[in-house]
Design a protein around this motif. Structure first.
Motif, PDB file in Angstrom:
ATOM      1  N   THR A 146      83.784  19.546  20.886  1.00 26.56           N
ATOM      2  CA  THR A 146      84.798  20.681  21.483  1.00 26.56           C
ATOM      3  C   THR A 146      83.829  21.952  22.016  1.00 26.56           C
ATOM      4  O   THR A 146      84.127  22.363  23.152  1.00 26.56           O
ATOM      5  N   GLY A 147      82.616  22.308  21.321  1.00 26.21           N
ATOM      6  CA  GLY A 147      81.757  23.149  21.858  1.00 26.21           C
ATOM      7  C   GLY A 147      80.973  22.678  23.069  1.00 26.21           C
ATOM      8  O   GLY A 147      80.794  23.362  23.887  1.00 26.21           O
ATOM      9  N   ILE A 148      80.956  21.527  23.124  1.00 32.26           N
ATOM     10  CA  ILE A 148      80.607  20.751  24.412  1.00 32.26           C
ATOM     11  C   ILE A 148      81.262  21.150  25.483  1.00 32.26           C
ATOM     12  O   ILE A 148      81.083  21.520  26.695  1.00 32.26           O
ATOM     13  N   MET A 149      82.721  20.667  25.245  1.00 32.19           N
ATOM     14  CA  MET A 149      83.585  20.887  26.279  1.00 32.19           C
ATOM     15  C   MET A 149      83.651  22.445  26.801  1.00 32.19           C
ATOM     16  O   MET A 149      83.816  22.484  28.028  1.00 32.19           O
ATOM     17  N   ILE A 150      83.402  23.212  25.828  1.00 29.77           N
ATOM     18  CA  ILE A 150      83.671  24.595  26.531  1.00 29.77           C
ATOM     19  C   ILE A 150      82.425  25.198  26.904  1.00 29.77           C
ATOM     20  O   ILE A 150      82.301  25.796  27.940  1.00 29.77           O
ATOM     21  N   ALA A 151      80.988  24.841  26.327  1.00 24.48           N
ATOM     22  CA  ALA A 151      79.736  25.368  27.031  1.00 24.48           C
ATOM     23  C   ALA A 151      79.361  24.639  28.170  1.00 24.48           C
ATOM     24  O   ALA A 151      78.553  24.877  29.082  1.00 24.48           O
ATOM     25  N   GLY A 152      79.717  23.457  28.369  1.00 28.00           N
ATOM     26  CA  GLY A 152      79.372  22.403  29.364  1.00 28.00           C
ATOM     27  C   GLY A 152      77.957  21.897  29.055  1.00 28.00           C
ATOM     28  O   GLY A 152      77.608  20.899  29.939  1.00 28.00           O
ATOM     29  N   SER A 153      77.684  22.235  27.854  1.00 24.78           N
ATOM     30  CA  SER A 153      76.263  21.297  27.573  1.00 24.78           C
ATOM     31  C   SER A 153      76.077  21.297  26.027  1.00 24.78           C
ATOM     32  O   SER A 153      76.928  22.075  25.468  1.00 24.78           O
ATOM     33  N   GLY A 154      74.999  20.694  25.464  1.00 24.25           N
ATOM     34  CA  GLY A 154      75.103  20.428  24.109  1.00 24.25           C
ATOM     35  C   GLY A 154      74.607  19.098  23.522  1.00 24.25           C
ATOM     36  O   GLY A 154      74.730  18.255  24.302  1.00 24.25           O
ATOM     37  N   CYS A 155      74.932  19.142  22.262  1.00 23.68           N
ATOM     38  CA  CYS A 155      74.435  17.747  21.809  1.00 23.68           C
ATOM     39  C   CYS A 155      75.512  17.180  20.587  1.00 23.68           C
ATOM     40  O   CYS A 155      75.727  18.143  19.593  1.00 23.68           O
ATOM     41  N   PRO A 156      76.199  16.063  20.607  1.00 22.90           N
ATOM     42  CA  PRO A 156      77.223  15.589  19.712  1.00 22.90           C
ATOM     43  C   PRO A 156      76.580  14.993  18.354  1.00 22.90           C
ATOM     44  O   PRO A 156      76.525  13.901  18.373  1.00 22.90           O
ATOM     45  N   VAL A 157      75.850  16.167  17.794  1.00 18.37           N
ATOM     46  CA  VAL A 157      75.066  15.587  16.549  1.00 18.37           C
ATOM     47  C   VAL A 157      75.747  14.435  15.655  1.00 18.37           C
ATOM     48  O   VAL A 157      75.129  13.762  15.187  1.00 18.37           O
ATOM     49  N   ASP A 158      77.019  14.510  15.383  1.00 16.36           N
ATOM     50  CA  ASP A 158      77.920  13.805  14.409  1.00 16.36           C
ATOM     51  C   ASP A 158      77.822  12.181  15.100  1.00 16.36           C
ATOM     52  O   ASP A 158      78.119  11.438  14.209  1.00 16.36           O
ATOM     53  N   CYS A 159      77.552  12.158  16.105  1.00 19.10           N
ATOM     54  CA  CYS A 159      77.539  10.647  16.826  1.00 19.10           C
ATOM     55  C   CYS A 159      76.175  10.185  17.212  1.00 19.10           C
ATOM     56  O   CYS A 159      76.028   9.357  17.840  1.00 19.10           O
ATOM     57  N   VAL A 160      75.035  10.991  16.564  1.00 16.80           N
ATOM     58  CA  VAL A 160      73.723  10.511  17.034  1.00 16.80           C
ATOM     59  C   VAL A 160      73.450   9.621  15.794  1.00 16.80           C
ATOM     60  O   VAL A 160      73.770   9.933  14.777  1.00 16.80           O
TER      61      VAL A 160
END
Lengths: 349, 349
Positions: free
Chosen positions: B185-199
């Motif tokens: 959700t944070g990535i959808m809002i910020a437009g970037s980031g890392c989906p850590v729980d899927c790494v």
């Protein structure tokens, strides 16, 4: 039918880099027919890996005794196949041999290897490949089974070996113990387990919980640890494992004389006291647990140095301390049995 | 050009299950044209999600204002698309709309969805998909940048919101702060980031370290937390994040009145004191760090209950305490600035 393995260590033939090779040779000695490293051809496994006696080191598959499987004998940080190993992997696939690998980079996804395997009908086994998608729920755990887990202050200190040796020592004492593998090498040796460091991180605790549920018909489970709670790169794996297997007792493993994190020489290792505190604190967030013994890896010590270290750590921490190769794992197995009595677990009726 | 989003919450339209929808509506209000839930069609977003004012809830894409993207507005445990949502996803793909999803189960790997996307030329964005393969090395970190990280005693307590609000409050005070997203959700809002729980778990610390390196040109970084060190299922993610981002200061988030782990009602939550101890102990294995404030989520409280809780926790822990919705994030931003001065960090010259 036992496999006939050629263990590939091309360019990486020393006991640390070729950790997978060393352990497979140690615990599956009857299966290994040769070690492949062209730079050491003509020597014996014993000469380059300190194990394996007369097992020959060969320069190519052609020069090895007949074999059905090529096993990649390394487990490097980052998990990629070194370029120098491609030739041998391809040669094995082209002649129809199975290739077994514990690398993060799946050989089955390499277009050249996949094509060669398809053409010859050979099989690629990527031990780390998994589709774990279950979250931990902390239900169904049978508290009659004693769960012992190995932890440490770094990776590559001997947690897998210590786990196998404790399980074997418990079996030798007449107990129904099982070694539960959580890394690629352990899985190659045990024939089952979960490659926890390759599980998507949301599901690591759940994958480990499933291992517990699958093995809790045994009286005692010895679960292989990974990394360290203080490892800059791998601490997440370590905690998922520690929380997923809800251990009753921990064995802390370390290498005598190591001062810095393996491969990260700018980071100092934590003391055993700090590691005991951190592991007990984190384990007890889930389940009552305490450290019951210390496994020292004294491979670089003289016998006198090893004995002095053992005495010093024993009196400093008030815990049993063994190097399982020098002293056997008997004292650590006894510590597990004392814990079993103390917390009211025991053999099934 | 801003997107025109339809947010899909079919059958899951409440503020907890539709957490992704709620946050996207809150922080990207201009982009959302409708919420899709056939069971609540005719109502407004405000009525079913407590946010979004007059944004209409519709029964199908046909009934919504023109839009270019269907955004899956839920993030369930386990991360699978509920069966009731398939119809709308397929309809969106068939008419050439982009479908954006933060689920663990990648929509792009679903044969029916993939075929529909290929046929219409539409795009599937699986925000959690990643190929992270770098291990953390703890090199190159610029210690001039202040790193603040949100942690908590459970998932779904508001860490993302608190992180965004603190970053915004710091910006409002004239500082160069950035929100660093670590969840879908944070990535959808910020437009970037890392989906850590899927790494993959061996690489989570490394993936987070890369986020730090990519954002440290800012004066202050507020890194979104995930899960909890005491969460039976997700603690590995939490620790990889905590160690990968080597924070200077932590904000502990919790929900007032919650007694048990979200979705695991047989497991009691730890106290704030225990969470502070555990987080400080684990963070300090890597880097000096302490808890500088508490973010309470008092969504179920009356104003009187919220004030009583705030006073009680404030005096018990001796730390600033805010509900960022009720009180703003000013006190927590000030706590970050005090820490910045105290440890000798500050605005770049």
């Amino acid at each position: 039918m036992p496999r006939r393995l050629i263990v590939l260590t091309e360019g990486y033939s020393n006991p640390i880099n070729a950790k997978t090779a060393v352990s497979v040779i140690r615990y599956r000695p009857g299966e290994v027919v040769a070690v492949l490293d062209s730079g050491s051809a003509g020597k014996t496994a014993q000469q380059i890996l300190n194990i394996g006696g007369d097992i020959p080191v060969v320069a190519s598959i052609d020069q090895a005794p007949p074999a059905d499987t090529l096993l990649v004998g390394i487990a490097p940080q980052g998990g990629k196949l070194p370029g120098v190993m491609r030739k041998a992997v391809l040669a094995a696939l082209e002649r129809g041999m199975t290739v077994e690998s514990g690398l993060h980079e799946f050989l089955g996804e390499d277009p050249e290897f996949a094509a060669a395997a398809t053409k010859s009908g050979s099989k690629i086994i990527d031990v780390r490949r998994n589709r774990e998608r279950d979250v931990a729920t902390r239900t169904g755990i049978d508290e009659r089974c004693l769960r012992i887990h190995t932890v440490g202050n770094d990776c590559c200190v001997g947690k897998m070996v210590v786990s196998i040796e404790i399980a074997d020592a418990l079996k030798a004492k007449g107990h129904d113990a099982v070694f539960v593998a959580t890394g690629q090498t352990g899985i190659m040796i045990a024939g089952s387990g979960c490659p926890v460091d390759c599980v998507v991180s949301d599901f690591i605790n759940g994958a480990v919980e499933k291992l517990v549920l699958a093995n809790q018909q045994h009286e005692i489970m010895v679960i292989e640890g990974q990394g360290s709670l203080a490892h800059p790169a791998y601490s997440a794996v370590t905690l998922g494992l520690l929380h997923g297997c809800v251990p009753d007792g921990l064995i802390v493993c370390y290498e005598v004389g190591r001062k810095h994190v393996n491969g990260l020489e700018h980071i100092e290792l934590k003391s055993l006291e700090e590691m005991i505190r951190a592991n007990e604190a984190m384990a007890n967030l889930m389940h009552p647990c305490r450290v019951i013994g210390i496994a020292m890896n004294s491979r670089l010590c003289t016998p006198e140095q090893a004995e002095a270290e053992r005495e010093q750590v024993r009196s400093r921490l008030g815990l049993p301390v063994c190097d399982v190769y020098r002293h056997g794992a008997g004292e650590l197995a006894d510590a597990a049995l004392r814990l079993q009595r103390e917390i009211g677990k025991g053999p099934r009726k």
